[in-house]
Design an enzyme around this catalytic site. Structure first.
Site, short mmCIF file in Angstrom:
data_model
loop_
_atom_site.label_atom_id
_atom_site.label_comp_id
_atom_site.label_asym_id
_atom_site.label_seq_id
_atom_site.Cartn_x
_atom_site.Cartn_y
_atom_site.Cartn_z
N LYS A 10 0.79 -1.31 -0.16
CA LYS A 10 -0.05 0.10 -0.04
C LYS A 10 0.92 1.14 -0.13
O LYS A 10 2.10 1.27 0.43
CB LYS A 10 -0.97 0.08 1.34
N ASP A 132 -2.18 -1.18 10.26
CA ASP A 132 -2.56 -1.40 8.92
C ASP A 132 -3.28 -2.68 8.47
O ASP A 132 -3.72 -2.69 7.32
CB ASP A 132 -1.26 -1.34 7.69
#
Length: 272
Positions: A10, A132
């Protein structure tokens, strides 16, 4: 049984770090975007006990995947598994590799046992592993608040090309937070437009910020640090522009660079 699972990286399109709360945790406002720089995970039946094997040395025996397996085993009966992970996402880069690996085994668990795990339990496990991890259960593009657990799915956008670059130096996330705590700044609200921003740039290594400038000079329409670093990324409309920028970066002394494409939600949650 043989499963292959994609573990995408990401980037943080926006990342604003709030002041420490009474528990010494920092609330965040961030916008995640999954990209196709990915690790790959192969899951097969094991014998006796779980075995987690990485294709590169240096990853501790207690890691996000072993933690995911341990927490999963508290809510479902998992058979012994052999998990092989081919790492392509560099560590200490702010790209979420370890978190994505953990989410991959959580996503695969329901297929392994042939039963549905309540979404609340799965999300709780993800939150216990790391900030995350919940995002990687959602994928695509998403807004996150709190400690990463308050997620809002955002619509998929037209695919963009991303050039990720990383200096030789890595970044310790706890150390980056400590350095931020020494500064005074305003905790920013979410942007109303598509603009890159990251509070960790205030304390990022000079090598990372040099790469941001190199990306802009090489034609990126914008560039920023991802997560707490040390990787940075630039956005391009066309692959040819990103290819040319990668050549320019490498010829100017950049150590590592990867060309990637933004992923839709379905793409980021799919198999390898």
């Amino acid at each position: 049984m043989l499963l292959r699972v994609r573990c995408p990286a990401k980037v943080n399109l926006f990342l604003a770090v709030g002041p420490k709360d009474h528990r010494n945790y920092h609330p965040l406002r961030t916008i995640y975007q999954a990209i196709d720089l990915s690790d790959s995970m192969t899951i097969a039946e094991g014998s006796g006990k779980h075995e987690v094997v990485f294709n590169e040395p240096g990853i501790p025996a207690n890691n996000t995947v072993t933690k995911a397996l341990r927490l999963l085993s508290e809510v479902i009966s998992l058979p012994p598994l052999r998990i092989e992970i081919e790492k392509k996402i560099p560590p200490e880069s702010g790209l979420g590799g370890g978190s994505s690996n953990a989410a991959a085994i959580l996503r695969a668990a329901q297929r392994i046992v042939g039963a549905e795990i309540p979404a609340g339990e799965l999300k709780g496990i993800a939150e216990a592993i790391g900030m995350d991890v919940p995002f990687f259960l959602l994928g695509g593009r998403a807004k996150a608040e709190g400690y990463g657990q308050i997620l809002t799915a955002l619509p998929d956008t037209e695919s963009e090309w991303i050039l990720v670059a990383r200096p030789e130096v890595g970044c310790s996330t706890p150390a980056a937070y400590r350095r931020l705590d020494e500064l005074q700044y305003v905790w920013r609200e979410f942007p109303e437009s598509d603009e890159l921003y990251n509070d960790f740039e205030r304390v990022a290594p000079c090598e990372s910020m040099d790469l941001v400038e190199m990306l802009l000079s090489a034609g990126a329409r914008d560039a920023a640090l991802s997560g707490s670093g040390s990787a940075v990324f630039g956005r391009f409309h066309w692959r040819g522009e990103a290819d040319a920028a990668k050549v320019k970066l490498m010829s100017n002394g950049a150590q590592s660079a990867w060309l990637a494409r933004t992923l839709s939600r379905s793409e980021s949650l799919g198999a390898v």
